[in-house]
Design an enzyme around this catalytic site. Structure first.
Site, PDB file in Angstrom:
ATOM      1  N   THR A  97      -3.241  -5.378   0.924  1.00 50.78           N
ATOM      2  CA  THR A  97      -2.709  -4.025   1.060  1.00 50.78           C
ATOM      3  C   THR A  97      -3.535  -3.213   2.040  1.00 50.78           C
ATOM      4  O   THR A  97      -3.013  -2.330   2.723  1.00 50.78           O
ATOM      5  CB  THR A  97      -2.645  -3.319  -0.301  1.00 50.78           C
ATOM      6  OG1 THR A  97      -3.968  -3.115  -0.807  1.00 50.78           O
ATOM      7  CG2 THR A  97      -1.841  -4.147  -1.300  1.00 50.78           C
ATOM      8  N   GLN A 150      29.484  19.841  -8.294  1.00 54.80           N
ATOM      9  CA  GLN A 150      30.022  18.555  -7.846  1.00 54.80           C
ATOM     10  C   GLN A 150      30.961  18.734  -6.654  1.00 54.80           C
ATOM     11  O   GLN A 150      30.943  17.927  -5.707  1.00 54.80           O
ATOM     12  CB  GLN A 150      30.766  17.859  -8.996  1.00 54.80           C
ATOM     13  CG  GLN A 150      29.875  17.385 -10.134  1.00 54.80           C
ATOM     14  CD  GLN A 150      29.773  18.404 -11.252  1.00 54.80           C
ATOM     15  OE1 GLN A 150      29.683  19.614 -11.006  1.00 54.80           O
ATOM     16  NE2 GLN A 150      29.772  17.930 -12.493  1.00 54.80           N
ATOM     17  N   LYS A 202       0.854  -1.185   0.000  1.00 50.53           N
ATOM     18  CA  LYS A 202       0.000   0.000   0.000  1.00 50.53           C
ATOM     19  C   LYS A 202       0.892   1.238   0.000  1.00 50.53           C
ATOM     20  O   LYS A 202       1.755   1.401   0.858  1.00 50.53           O
ATOM     21  CB  LYS A 202      -0.895   0.020   1.241  1.00 50.53           C
ATOM     22  CG  LYS A 202      -1.919   1.148   1.242  1.00 50.53           C
ATOM     23  CD  LYS A 202      -2.987   0.952   0.160  1.00 50.53           C
ATOM     24  CE  LYS A 202      -4.073   0.002   0.642  1.00 50.53           C
ATOM     25  NZ  LYS A 202      -5.165  -0.139  -0.343  1.00 50.53           N
ATOM     26  N   HIS A 224      19.704  26.726 -13.048  1.00 50.63           N
ATOM     27  CA  HIS A 224      20.479  27.755 -13.741  1.00 50.63           C
ATOM     28  C   HIS A 224      19.835  29.138 -13.626  1.00 50.63           C
ATOM     29  O   HIS A 224      18.606  29.279 -13.669  1.00 50.63           O
ATOM     30  CB  HIS A 224      20.617  27.398 -15.223  1.00 50.63           C
ATOM     31  CG  HIS A 224      21.288  26.083 -15.462  1.00 50.63           C
ATOM     32  ND1 HIS A 224      22.601  25.841 -15.129  1.00 50.63           N
ATOM     33  CD2 HIS A 224      20.821  24.921 -16.006  1.00 50.63           C
ATOM     34  CE1 HIS A 224      22.925  24.603 -15.455  1.00 50.63           C
ATOM     35  NE2 HIS A 224      21.864  24.026 -15.990  1.00 50.63           N
TER      36      HIS A 224
END
Length: 312
Positions: free
Chosen positions: A60, A233, A15, A261
């Site tokens: 579920t 990075q 679920k 950007h």
């Protein structure tokens, strides 16, 4: 093709996105926890898929009801501890060999109101939803081993200087100019893997998850602000390195960072100079950084990361 030539591959079911809000009313100052929980079970469910035999299938709906019942019976202290409770409950059942449980925790802050002498104070039972980030947790149980992840998503940050990008290879398709001063902005998503402790079930029995969360978030924000960044990075790695240096409970931290950007608008046609003051916020496409920072001697634990979208 013969049916003997086809087999059931990796699978899980459950679920998804069970919204549960728990109010702790033990004192006049109420505590609010707001989670979005998903439960996915693994086991030998081949007969269900191949012939519709549901004799081993935990519904579920049962999984959903367990989330609500556990919120009442056990409360919700942290999303990590709540998932450990759910995972250990389900894997104790004969039909279940493992699974994945995930949670998003939505932050609420107490509304500030005037106190007895006019000074601001936090109201006891009124809240405003915070928009900073969403706390996350994930638990995978595979082959009897628990892999627990903390994390957050959508922590939006921006610095107006202290970032540059240059020295990259150029070919006939390269149009990006080099820059020594730019806006750097991103939406940080991070997940960290708690180290396993052979002496304790789950490896995180004594961990203060709230303290770890606060420390990781603060360190990531500090590195974003303080590192003079030559690339997104580099900032990512600095954040991971700082976390591993300060939090021994974590053995691996992984990031997803888009580069949001911001382009300097050319105002020369209007007779105006624009020395990095007016920008167009880009939407798409965008750069995307996805990396892990790991302790050199950490064991390989790929099951912790399987089927978690976006993470390498």
């Amino acid at each position: 093709m013969s049916s003997s030539d086809v087999v059931l591959g990796p699978n899980q079911y459950g679920k998804a996105e069970v919204r549960v809000v728990r109010v702790d009313r033990e004192t006049p100052v109420h505590r609010l926890m707001d989670l979005n929980v998903s439960s996915l079970l693994r086991g030998d469910f081949t007969d269900c898929y191949r012939s519709g035999d549901n004799s081993r299938v935990i519904a579920t709906d049962t999984q959903k009801n367990t989330v609500y019942a556990f919120a009442k019976e056990h409360g919700i202290s942290t999303p990590e501890e709540f998932l450990l409770l759910l995972g250990r409950h389900f894997t104790a059942q004969d039909e279940v060999s493992g699974g994945r449980w995930t949670a998003e925790s939505y932050p609420w802050e107490r509304i500030q109101v005037p106190g007895p002498e006019g000074e601001p104070r936090a109201h006891e039972h009124s809240f405003v939803k915070s928009k900073q980030e969403i706390r996350t947790a994930a638990l995978t149980v595979q082959d009897g081993v628990e892999h627990l992840l903390g994390g957050f998503s959508d922590l939006t940050v921006l610095k107006t200087t202290g970032s540059e990008f240059s020295g990259f290879p150029r070919d006939r398709y390269t149009t990006l100019p080099e820059t020594q001063d730019r806006i750097m902005a991103t939406d940080i998503t991070a997940r960290w893997l708690f180290a396993a402790d052979p002496g304790a079930q789950g490896g995180a029995a004594e961990t203060d998850f709230d303290a770890v969360y606060a420390t990781v978030k603060q360190l990531v924000l500090e590195q974003f602000a303080l590192v003079h960044s030559l690339s997104l990075q580099q900032t990512l790695y600095a954040a991971g390195e700082a976390v591993l240096g300060a939090v021994p409970e974590i053995e691996d931290i992984r990031f997803v960072m888009p580069n949001n950007h911001h382009y300097v608008v050319d105002l020369s046609r209007f007779g105006l100079e624009n020395p990095n003051e007016v920008f167009q916020a880009g939407d798409r496409p965008y750069g995307l950084m996805n990396a892990s920072v790991t302790r050199r001697d950490a064991p390989s634990r790929p099951h912790a990361w399987e089927w978690l979208g976006g993470f390498c």
